[in-house]
Write a protein that holds these residues in place. Structure first.
Motif, PDB file in Angstrom:
ATOM      1  N   ALA A 246      -4.404   7.415   4.493  1.00 60.28           N
ATOM      2  CA  ALA A 246      -3.840   6.426   3.600  1.00 60.28           C
ATOM      3  C   ALA A 246      -2.916   7.111   2.603  1.00 60.28           C
ATOM      4  O   ALA A 246      -3.041   8.304   2.354  1.00 60.28           O
TER       5      ALA A 246
ATOM      6  N   SER B  66      -6.485   8.409  10.588  1.00 65.19           N
ATOM      7  CA  SER B  66      -5.336   7.899   9.844  1.00 65.19           C
ATOM      8  C   SER B  66      -5.480   8.236   8.366  1.00 65.19           C
ATOM      9  O   SER B  66      -6.573   8.274   7.821  1.00 65.19           O
TER      10      SER B  66
ATOM     11  N   ILE C  50      -4.071  -0.444   9.184  1.00 64.21           N
ATOM     12  CA  ILE C  50      -4.824   0.811   9.175  1.00 64.21           C
ATOM     13  C   ILE C  50      -4.782   1.451  10.563  1.00 64.21           C
ATOM     14  O   ILE C  50      -4.573   2.650  10.713  1.00 64.21           O
TER      15      ILE C  50
ATOM     16  N   GLU D 228       0.820  -1.216   0.000  1.00 67.14           N
ATOM     17  CA  GLU D 228       0.000   0.000   0.000  1.00 67.14           C
ATOM     18  C   GLU D 228       0.847   1.257   0.000  1.00 67.14           C
ATOM     19  O   GLU D 228       0.451   2.278  -0.566  1.00 67.14           O
TER      20      GLU D 228
ATOM     21  N   GLU E 115      -3.084   5.744  -3.538  1.00 67.98           N
ATOM     22  CA  GLU E 115      -3.419   4.345  -3.419  1.00 67.98           C
ATOM     23  C   GLU E 115      -4.681   3.993  -4.201  1.00 67.98           C
ATOM     24  O   GLU E 115      -5.657   4.733  -4.168  1.00 67.98           O
ATOM     25  N   GLY E 116      -4.648   2.866  -4.892  1.00 65.63           N
ATOM     26  CA  GLY E 116      -5.835   2.381  -5.570  1.00 65.63           C
ATOM     27  C   GLY E 116      -6.007   2.923  -6.970  1.00 65.63           C
ATOM     28  O   GLY E 116      -6.814   2.424  -7.734  1.00 65.63           O
TER      29      GLY E 116
ATOM     30  N   LEU F  45      -9.728   5.065  12.067  1.00 73.63           N
ATOM     31  CA  LEU F  45      -9.606   5.453  10.670  1.00 73.63           C
ATOM     32  C   LEU F  45      -9.823   6.936  10.442  1.00 73.63           C
ATOM     33  O   LEU F  45      -9.194   7.532   9.580  1.00 73.63           O
TER      34      LEU F  45
ATOM     35  N   ILE G 273      -3.559  -1.257  -3.354  1.00 70.72           N
ATOM     36  CA  ILE G 273      -4.374  -1.807  -2.270  1.00 70.72           C
ATOM     37  C   ILE G 273      -4.248  -3.328  -2.296  1.00 70.72           C
ATOM     38  O   ILE G 273      -4.326  -3.935  -3.355  1.00 70.72           O
TER      39      ILE G 273
END
Lengths: 384, 436
Positions: free
Chosen positions: B424, B422, B360, B149, B428-429, B419, B154
């Motif tokens: 990411a 946090s 995560i 990641e 990503e993705g 979450l 992902i």
């Protein structure tokens, strides 16, 4: 197939466009080739363990469609997948990835069985009792889908993680409900295996063909749900909002839609689709609830839905393929001595080749652009 | 979020400062503290309970009576709550207070559980050792996720990668090593690691070359591994007649193993468990202290900027995902060749997903992810311990299913709580297309 080149040269008129659309084979062609390719991969695997793949597949085919009973069993096996696939597909349209059908089925099923064993249900005519048990299942699934929806909308917890956790929690919850002897919750104390008592006769969906498993009216219920979801997505404001949120949440928010509300509702309705499928199984197939009967139906629903590109109508043939493969596999094991798991490998390959259609287009020289059709939720975990 | 903060006036900002997340958390601790002192402490048994730190013969233990302990922890909670409402300049103290209160939750659970149980004593050192052991696959899986990641892919195929390597590794061990030779055991572990790399390569090809939805790619891996290992188990492992055999053996770390109490439990263990610590440390070292790690992270945050600086984004992503796969392969080997010897269908049992949650929870950092893994390991160890203690609340036995679902419930709560804060990796993705 040759349409692709024409399109670039001249602008087709309205009528021509209609004709072209009617003869567009590509949307069907690619999945068909994908299935073919998957069977080739499976065949190689079967050959590797020293069995003639054609023999094995012939047995598989006869297991699927060899007789009237086999066909009925194949269809019956497919019915629950329609619900679990819709559970993924509807949320998918809202840009959410609902892996929680497994848990939503369990909670829906146990709710349906609980309502089905209520004492007054025996005196209720079937025309009322059956809708009640189906709605109870839908309600159970709705609630179990609502939880990850609200977590996603209010705290940002990604639904992939929360639904997987809720699957395990649901499994332990229903296991307790069905196993517990002290206190007795729903366990049938006379049965040797943990299960609920049989539901009232009036709440049973009538059987059409007495195959193994029986084909019952649940088929029409689930077909109806598929069409209903298709209608909601295509023709209602709510459906439009759902698709808008799935395509571009920022635009949806800017247009004044409540993204949070859509996310919560989409997850809950997804859960309800799984729940109603579970209720149809409880009411039509087993007449009682046993957690083991729902194992993997939810997970397979993911693949069924992706195979149908999250199209509610497309789910019907896709579920039929899935169910009949599983229903035919035992005969293959019996006659050709090939493990049932081959079917699982074939299924995962189908999903792979449908998702990565560029591979299929390359191998079979299908023209046209590889579509990025499975577009939703390509954002990161925070989902912003 | 951002839209709201733009609309804030200066006055609102002051208001928000006074009543932020810290204050709300403080309030929760305060209320919990009062509830502990007023409701739990008077109703819990006054009989002496004991935490043992060593096996019976030379028992070093700690005896206490539950009401006093609950009251003390309740006071810590109240203190943390009070500190949260001090003026701004004491903010650091509020943070420390809350950390202390959060840490006090672990003894609290143990004290209450032991108080409600009919058993008067339990071994605590063992419990922590079990937690560490059970954290092994979760920490490894979290590192897999981290590598993948942080480079921008992902990875929800960790579960399948682990399962596939567990199955293929044990298959090699069962067929070639007859599940009994140590040399073959290590070769099989190596095969498991390579299998993990191969499955991760599949994920990488699907998501980088074919640019399919990365979540779908992960689901494909999970489904495929489930089918493949089931097939291998019934067609190869079971017919070979070696469904069970030896597993990696315990060894002690020289010198450290002689430390009293700690030596026996913490410094005597199995190899993959120790490798886990090394993997976590190396992941941190490489990812945050080397140029290579910086490149990986830049690919996950802004691949176009990375490309401008001359980094080959595609190659970097392939490399990180496959490296992560190797780590997941090691975790797979832990399942079939260390924690037990043998392969069962779906034996990873959602550990891969819990690993994702740990990552995560740790905000995509190795240290944080490791802490998350420890938390889930503890929840699982505690779950099985409590099941064994037969906890009762006023005559109603708490069902074992409740404790079995504990790790999943903890994950759910933690992800929901963590979450929001946090972040990411930004890119990503999203599939990446090189600009030329």
């Amino acid at each position: 197939m040759s349409m692709g080149t024409d399109q670039r040269d001249l602008e087709p008129s309205g009528f021509r466009l209609k004709v072209q659309e009617a003869f567009q084979l590509q949307p069907v062609l690619v999945p068909l080739y994908a299935i073919l390719l998957s069977f080739i991969v499976g065949g190689i695997l079967i050959a590797l363990i020293g069995v003639n793949p054609f023999e094995a597949y012939w047995a598989l085919l006869r297991g699927m469609f060899g007789s009237k009973d086999n066909i009925a069993a194949s269809v019956a096996r497919s019915v629950p997948f329609m619900g679990s696939a819709l559970a993924l597909a509807f949320a998918f349209r809202a840009g959410l990835f609902n892996i929680g059908a497994e848990g939503q089925l369990l909670v829906g099923g146990v709710t349906a069985a609980w309502v089905g064993t209520w004492a007054w249900m025996t005196d209720t005519p079937a025309i009322i009792a059956i809708p009640i048990i189906l709605l109870a299942g839908a309600f159970g699934g709705f609630m179990w889908g609502w939880v990850p929806g609200i977590l996603r909308a209010k705290t940002g917890a990604h639904e992939v993680i929360s639904t997987i956790m809720l699957n395990s929690i649901a499994l332990f919850l229903v296991r307790w409900i069905v196993n517990s002897r002290d206190p007795v919750i729903l366990r049938d104390l006379e049965a040797s295996v943990p299960r609920t008592e049989a539901i009232s006769d009036t709440a049973e969906l009538p059987t059409i063909i007495d195959s193994q498993p029986p084909l019952h009216w649940g088929l029409f219920v689930m077909l109806g749900v598929c069409f209903l979801i298709a209608f909601v997505l295509k023709r209602t404001t709510f459906g439009f909002e759902t698709i808008t949120v799935g395509t571009n949440p920022h635009a949806a928010r800017y247009a004044g839609m409540s993204v949070d509300r859509i996310i919560i509702l989409a997850m809950a309705i997804s859960g309800a689709c799984a729940g109603i499928a579970a209720a149809s199984e409880v009411s039509g197939t087993n007449q009682l609830f046993q957690p083991g009967t729902f194992a993997l139906i939810g997970f397979d629903g993911i693949a069924v839905a992706l195979l149908a590109r999250a199209n509610p109508i497309g789910i019907i043939p896709s579920a039929l393929l899935w169910g009949s493969l599983l229903s035919g596999a035992p005969l293959m094991q019996q006659e050709a001595d090939v493990s049932i798991d081959v079917v699982r490998i074939i299924q995962s390959m189908v999903l792979l080749f449908v998702a990565a259609d560029a591979i299929v287009r390359y191998i079979f020289r299908v023209r046209g652009e590889a579509e990025a059709h499975i577009k939703a939720s390509t954002t990161g975990w925070a989902g912003q | 979020m951002s839209a709201q903060s733009i609309d804030l006036t200066a006055g609102d900002l002051v208001e928000a400062r006074r009543f932020g997340r810290r204050q709300i958390t403080g309030m929760v601790f305060g209320v919990a503290g009062i509830a502990l002192i007023a409701l739990v402490a008077p109703n819990i048994t006054g009989d002496t309970r004991t935490f043992a730190f060593e096996p019976p013969p030379d028992a070093l233990d700690f005896s206490f009576d539950p009401p006093t302990m609950v009251t003390i922890i309740g006071l810590i909670y109240l203190l943390a709550g009070g500190l949260s409402f001090l003026p701004q300049q004491f903010d650091r103290w509020a943070g420390r207070g809350q950390l202390l209160a959060a840490a006090a939750t672990i003894p609290l659970i143990l004290v209450v559980a032991l108080g409600l149980s009919a058993t008067p004593a339990t071994n605590v050192t063992n419990l922590f050792d079990e937690s560490l052991v059970l954290a092994t696959p979760i920490a490894l899986g979290a590192m897999t996720g981290l590598w993948s990641e942080r480079s921008g892919i992902i990875n929800i195929g960790i579960e399948g990668t682990m399962l596939g390597s567990a199955g293929v590794g044990f298959m090699i061990f069962a067929t070639l090593g007859e599940a009994s030779s140590t040399t073959w055991l290590w070769i099989a572990i190596l095969v498991a690691v390579l299998t993990g790399g191969a499955l991760a390569l599949l994920l990488a090809v699907l998501s980088i070359r074919y640019q399919i939805n990365q979540i779908v790619a992960g689901v494909v891996i999970n489904l495929f591994a489930l089918g493949l290992t089931g097939f291998l188990r019934s067609e190869v492992i079971v017919p070979s007649g070696n469904s069970k055999g030896i597993s990696t053996s315990e060894f002690g770390i020289p010198l450290l193993e002689q430390i009293p109490i700690l030596g026996d439990t913490f410094f005597t263990g199995k190899p993959i468990h120790y490798m886990m610590y090394a993997v976590v440390f190396l992941t941190w070292l490489v990812m945050f202290r080397t140029a290579w790690g910086l490149r990986v992270r830049s690919c996950g945050e802004d691949p176009h900027a990375a490309e401008t600086l001359g980094i080959d984004v595609i190659k970097t992503r392939y490399r990180s995902v496959v490296l992560g796969g190797f780590i997941a392969g090691l975790a797979g080997a832990w399942f079939s060749m260390e924690s037990q010897s043998g392969f069962e269908d779906n034996m990873t049992n959602a550990a891969g997903f819990i690993a994702l949650a740990a990552m995560i929870f740790g905000k995509w950092t190795p240290g944080g992810a490791f802490a998350g893994a420890l938390l889930f390991g503890f929840a699982r160890a505690l779950g099985s311990r409590l099941q064994f203690l037969e906890v009762e609340i006023s005559g109603f036995g708490i069902p074992s299913e409740f404790f079995q679902s504990l790790p999943f419930a903890v994950t759910l709560v933690v992800v929901a709580g963590a979450l929001g804060r946090s972040i990411a990796p930004a890119a990503e993705g999203q599939p990446y297309r090189p600009s030329k």
